[in-house]
Design a protein around this motif. Structure first.
Motif, PDB file in Angstrom:
ATOM      1  N   LYS A 233       0.823  -1.205   0.000  1.00  0.00           N
ATOM      2  CA  LYS A 233       0.000   0.000   0.000  1.00  0.00           C
ATOM      3  C   LYS A 233       0.856   1.253   0.000  1.00  0.00           C
ATOM      4  O   LYS A 233       0.588   2.224  -0.718  1.00  0.00           O
ATOM      5  CB  LYS A 233      -0.898   0.023   1.253  1.00  0.00           C
ATOM      6  CG  LYS A 233      -2.263  -0.552   1.008  1.00  0.00           C
ATOM      7  CD  LYS A 233      -3.130  -0.276   2.218  1.00  0.00           C
ATOM      8  CE  LYS A 233      -4.404  -1.100   2.126  1.00  0.00           C
ATOM      9  NZ  LYS A 233      -5.171  -1.012   3.350  1.00  0.00           N
ATOM     10  N   ALA A 234       1.910   1.226   0.832  1.00  0.00           N
ATOM     11  CA  ALA A 234       2.806   2.382   0.935  1.00  0.00           C
ATOM     12  C   ALA A 234       3.472   2.651  -0.397  1.00  0.00           C
ATOM     13  O   ALA A 234       3.617   3.804  -0.838  1.00  0.00           O
ATOM     14  CB  ALA A 234       3.853   2.140   2.025  1.00  0.00           C
ATOM     15  N   ALA A 235       3.892   1.567  -1.078  1.00  0.00           N
ATOM     16  CA  ALA A 235       4.556   1.726  -2.374  1.00  0.00           C
ATOM     17  C   ALA A 235       3.589   2.341  -3.379  1.00  0.00           C
ATOM     18  O   ALA A 235       3.956   3.234  -4.158  1.00  0.00           O
ATOM     19  CB  ALA A 235       5.053   0.364  -2.863  1.00  0.00           C
ATOM     20  N   GLU A 236       2.327   1.904  -3.329  1.00  0.00           N
ATOM     21  CA  GLU A 236       1.325   2.437  -4.263  1.00  0.00           C
ATOM     22  C   GLU A 236       1.100   3.926  -4.019  1.00  0.00           C
ATOM     23  O   GLU A 236       1.032   4.716  -4.941  1.00  0.00           O
ATOM     24  CB  GLU A 236      -0.006   1.688  -4.067  1.00  0.00           C
ATOM     25  CG  GLU A 236      -0.044   0.355  -4.788  1.00  0.00           C
ATOM     26  CD  GLU A 236      -1.257  -0.491  -4.390  1.00  0.00           C
ATOM     27  OE1 GLU A 236      -1.254  -1.663  -4.724  1.00  0.00           O
ATOM     28  OE2 GLU A 236      -2.157   0.062  -3.723  1.00  0.00           O
ATOM     29  N   ARG A 237       1.039   4.281  -2.694  1.00  0.00           N
ATOM     30  CA  ARG A 237       0.833   5.705  -2.360  1.00  0.00           C
ATOM     31  C   ARG A 237       1.997   6.559  -2.835  1.00  0.00           C
ATOM     32  O   ARG A 237       1.811   7.636  -3.378  1.00  0.00           O
ATOM     33  CB  ARG A 237       0.661   5.862  -0.839  1.00  0.00           C
ATOM     34  CG  ARG A 237      -0.792   5.719  -0.405  1.00  0.00           C
ATOM     35  CD  ARG A 237      -1.029   6.410   0.922  1.00  0.00           C
ATOM     36  NE  ARG A 237      -0.171   5.893   1.973  1.00  0.00           N
ATOM     37  CZ  ARG A 237      -0.491   4.839   2.706  1.00  0.00           C
ATOM     38  NH1 ARG A 237      -1.626   4.200   2.502  1.00  0.00           N
ATOM     39  NH2 ARG A 237       0.333   4.418   3.634  1.00  0.00           N
ATOM     40  N   ALA A 238       3.228   6.020  -2.687  1.00  0.00           N
ATOM     41  CA  ALA A 238       4.432   6.760  -3.091  1.00  0.00           C
ATOM     42  C   ALA A 238       4.423   6.970  -4.601  1.00  0.00           C
ATOM     43  O   ALA A 238       4.744   8.052  -5.103  1.00  0.00           O
ATOM     44  CB  ALA A 238       5.682   6.006  -2.649  1.00  0.00           C
ATOM     45  N   ALA A 239       3.996   5.907  -5.351  1.00  0.00           N
ATOM     46  CA  ALA A 239       3.954   6.012  -6.816  1.00  0.00           C
ATOM     47  C   ALA A 239       2.959   7.069  -7.251  1.00  0.00           C
ATOM     48  O   ALA A 239       3.232   7.877  -8.133  1.00  0.00           O
ATOM     49  CB  ALA A 239       3.595   4.647  -7.400  1.00  0.00           C
ATOM     50  N   ALA A 240       1.786   7.068  -6.550  1.00  0.00           N
ATOM     51  CA  ALA A 240       0.732   8.039  -6.893  1.00  0.00           C
ATOM     52  C   ALA A 240       1.226   9.461  -6.643  1.00  0.00           C
ATOM     53  O   ALA A 240       0.993  10.363  -7.430  1.00  0.00           O
ATOM     54  CB  ALA A 240      -0.508   7.757  -6.058  1.00  0.00           C
ATOM     55  N   ARG A 241       1.958   9.639  -5.495  1.00  0.00           N
ATOM     56  CA  ARG A 241       2.498  10.978  -5.172  1.00  0.00           C
ATOM     57  C   ARG A 241       3.490  11.443  -6.226  1.00  0.00           C
ATOM     58  O   ARG A 241       3.490  12.591  -6.651  1.00  0.00           O
ATOM     59  CB  ARG A 241       3.155  10.961  -3.791  1.00  0.00           C
ATOM     60  CG  ARG A 241       2.187  11.322  -2.681  1.00  0.00           C
ATOM     61  CD  ARG A 241       2.941  11.807  -1.461  1.00  0.00           C
ATOM     62  NE  ARG A 241       3.903  10.832  -1.000  1.00  0.00           N
ATOM     63  CZ  ARG A 241       3.591   9.832  -0.159  1.00  0.00           C
ATOM     64  NH1 ARG A 241       2.350   9.706   0.268  1.00  0.00           N
ATOM     65  NH2 ARG A 241       4.505   8.975   0.200  1.00  0.00           N
ATOM     66  N   GLY A 242       4.342  10.482  -6.684  1.00  0.00           N
ATOM     67  CA  GLY A 242       5.370  10.810  -7.680  1.00  0.00           C
ATOM     68  C   GLY A 242       4.716  11.269  -8.977  1.00  0.00           C
ATOM     69  O   GLY A 242       5.139  12.224  -9.599  1.00  0.00           O
ATOM     70  N   LYS A 243       3.614  10.600  -9.362  1.00  0.00           N
ATOM     71  CA  LYS A 243       2.915  10.934 -10.611  1.00  0.00           C
ATOM     72  C   LYS A 243       2.354  12.348 -10.540  1.00  0.00           C
ATOM     73  O   LYS A 243       2.549  13.157 -11.437  1.00  0.00           O
ATOM     74  CB  LYS A 243       1.803   9.913 -10.837  1.00  0.00           C
ATOM     75  CG  LYS A 243       1.179   9.941 -12.204  1.00  0.00           C
ATOM     76  CD  LYS A 243       0.299   8.725 -12.413  1.00  0.00           C
ATOM     77  CE  LYS A 243      -0.433   8.787 -13.754  1.00  0.00           C
ATOM     78  NZ  LYS A 243      -1.408   9.831 -13.794  1.00  0.00           N
ATOM     79  N   SER A 244       1.674  12.643  -9.414  1.00  0.00           N
ATOM     80  CA  SER A 244       1.045  13.968  -9.291  1.00  0.00           C
ATOM     81  C   SER A 244       2.096  15.066  -9.270  1.00  0.00           C
ATOM     82  O   SER A 244       1.905  16.138  -9.806  1.00  0.00           O
ATOM     83  CB  SER A 244       0.163  14.039  -8.044  1.00  0.00           C
ATOM     84  OG  SER A 244       0.962  14.087  -6.899  1.00  0.00           O
ATOM     85  N   ALA A 245       3.277  14.760  -8.681  1.00  0.00           N
ATOM     86  CA  ALA A 245       4.359  15.763  -8.633  1.00  0.00           C
ATOM     87  C   ALA A 245       4.855  16.051 -10.035  1.00  0.00           C
ATOM     88  O   ALA A 245       5.115  17.195 -10.399  1.00  0.00           O
ATOM     89  CB  ALA A 245       5.499  15.255  -7.743  1.00  0.00           C
ATOM     90  N   SER A 246       4.982  14.963 -10.862  1.00  0.00           N
ATOM     91  CA  SER A 246       5.502  15.194 -12.218  1.00  0.00           C
ATOM     92  C   SER A 246       4.483  15.980 -13.035  1.00  0.00           C
ATOM     93  O   SER A 246       4.839  16.812 -13.858  1.00  0.00           O
ATOM     94  CB  SER A 246       5.866  13.869 -12.884  1.00  0.00           C
ATOM     95  OG  SER A 246       4.692  13.191 -13.254  1.00  0.00           O
ATOM     96  N   ASP A 247       3.154  15.730 -12.789  1.00  0.00           N
ATOM     97  CA  ASP A 247       2.111  16.500 -13.487  1.00  0.00           C
ATOM     98  C   ASP A 247       2.196  17.976 -13.142  1.00  0.00           C
ATOM     99  O   ASP A 247       2.115  18.840 -13.991  1.00  0.00           O
ATOM    100  CB  ASP A 247       0.723  15.980 -13.100  1.00  0.00           C
ATOM    101  CG  ASP A 247       0.479  14.608 -13.720  1.00  0.00           C
ATOM    102  OD1 ASP A 247       1.308  14.197 -14.559  1.00  0.00           O
ATOM    103  OD2 ASP A 247      -0.511  13.951 -13.303  1.00  0.00           O
ATOM    104  N   GLU A 248       2.417  18.225 -11.802  1.00  0.00           N
ATOM    105  CA  GLU A 248       2.544  19.634 -11.341  1.00  0.00           C
ATOM    106  C   GLU A 248       3.759  20.277 -11.970  1.00  0.00           C
ATOM    107  O   GLU A 248       3.770  21.445 -12.328  1.00  0.00           O
ATOM    108  CB  GLU A 248       2.668  19.682  -9.820  1.00  0.00           C
ATOM    109  CG  GLU A 248       1.323  19.628  -9.129  1.00  0.00           C
ATOM    110  CD  GLU A 248       1.471  19.470  -7.644  1.00  0.00           C
ATOM    111  OE1 GLU A 248       2.548  19.802  -7.114  1.00  0.00           O
ATOM    112  OE2 GLU A 248       0.498  19.000  -7.012  1.00  0.00           O
ATOM    113  N   GLY A 249       4.818  19.454 -12.110  1.00  0.00           N
ATOM    114  CA  GLY A 249       6.086  19.956 -12.692  1.00  0.00           C
ATOM    115  C   GLY A 249       5.839  20.467 -14.106  1.00  0.00           C
ATOM    116  O   GLY A 249       6.344  21.502 -14.499  1.00  0.00           O
TER     117      GLY A 249
END
Ligand code: SF4
Ligand code: SF4
Length: 283
Positions: A233-249
């Motif tokens: 679950k933690a890994a999935e949450r981290a992946a989701a956070r990484g995706k949203s950060a790249s979108d914001e970027g």
């Protein structure tokens, strides 16, 4: 009127004579009933508190039984059970003594460090006024009032300056002299010990409970399967956070132009306000 005082005095004497006679008659066959025979013709006479008249006793062979609260010169208590002086040489008795007739020298160990024991303890019986302040203020019940009043000597010094050895008595002597007070003190000591024991037991129980809870804690740990699921679950949450950060970027890449335009606009507005202020001040 002349002679009235004399007649009054004679009346008092006659009253005592009559009371003594009647009291003696009441105690027939012997007014020594209830007295303590010490042998060799010596005895201690109990004089009832309600006795009337004047009872003459043959002192020093006969003595009155003193009431418990009678006090004369203080005595130091030796605790026979513990095998030590009760006195801790705190000096409180010496401080509160009104005529200042107590001297104490505190004992020290082999290194010269003071210890809670008197090396010397003196009371000047010629100065002591039997007030009992020392006994009342002593926090360790180490000094009490003695009943011994036969202290007559020919010279005041050094006979009436009592040292530690002369002042010390075993606790049993004090218990026999002051039975009611001794019993009350023992009861207080017992209550205090009981309270302390109850406190210690409660503390031990609380600690044992704490330890038991701590021992139970490992059982509550998660199983390997649960840990694996949590990691996933933690890994999935981290992946989701990484995706949203790249979108914001990505959004941020477009920002510099808009940012530059906004800054230009702000600068222009500031310059305009400054010009307006200059014009207003010129008028
Ligand atoms: S007799 Fe009592 S008050 Fe006096 S020094 Fe000893 S412990 Fe202190
Ligand atoms: S009985 Fe009073 S006067 Fe005597 S030693 Fe104690 S405090 Fe001092």
């Amino acid at each position: 009127m002349f002679g009235t005082g004399l007649l009054k005095g004679l009346g008092v004497t006659l009253k005592h004579l009559r009371d003594t006679y009647l009291d003696d008659r009441e105690r027939v066959p012997s007014r020594y009933e209830g007295s303590i025979d010490l042998g060799d013709g010596e005895r201690i006479i109990r004089q009832p508190i309600d006795q009337e008249g004047l009872l003459t006793i043959q002192y020093p062979e006969e003595k009155r039984l003193l009431p418990e609260r009678f006090r004369y010169i203080p005595m130091l208590i030796w605790d026979t059970e513990k095998g030590e002086d009760r006195c801790t040489a705190c000096g409180i008795c010496a401080k509160v003594c009104p005529p200042q007739c107590i001297w104490i020298v505190r004992d020290s160990d082999e290194n010269g460090k003071p210890i809670t024991r008197p090396a010397e303890f003196y009371i000047d019986a010629a100065v002591c006024m039997s007030c009992s302040f020392c006994a009342e203020f002593c926090p360790f019940d180490a000094i009490k009032m003695n009943h011994d009043f036969e202290l007559a000597v020919y010279d005041r010094y050094p006979q009436l300056v009592y040292d530690k050895e002369e002042l010390t008595v075993p606790i049993e002597y004090y218990a026999a002299l002051w039975p009611t007070q001794y019993a009350a003190e023992q009861e207080l000591i017992r209550q205090k010990e009981e309270e302390e024991r109850a406190k210690a037991e409660a503390k031990a129980k609380a600690e044992a409970e704490k330890k038991a809870q701590a021992a139970e804690r490992p059982k509550a740990q998660r199983s390997p399967e649960e840990l694996e699921a949590l990691k996933k679950k933690a890994a999935e949450r981290a992946a989701a956070r990484g995706k949203s950060a790249s979108d914001e970027g990505k959004g941020q890449d477009e920002d510099p132009e808009a940012k530059k335009a906004r800054l230009e606009e702000l600068k222009r507005k500031a310059a305009e306000r400054a010009r307006q202020r200059q014009q207003e001040s010129g008028e």
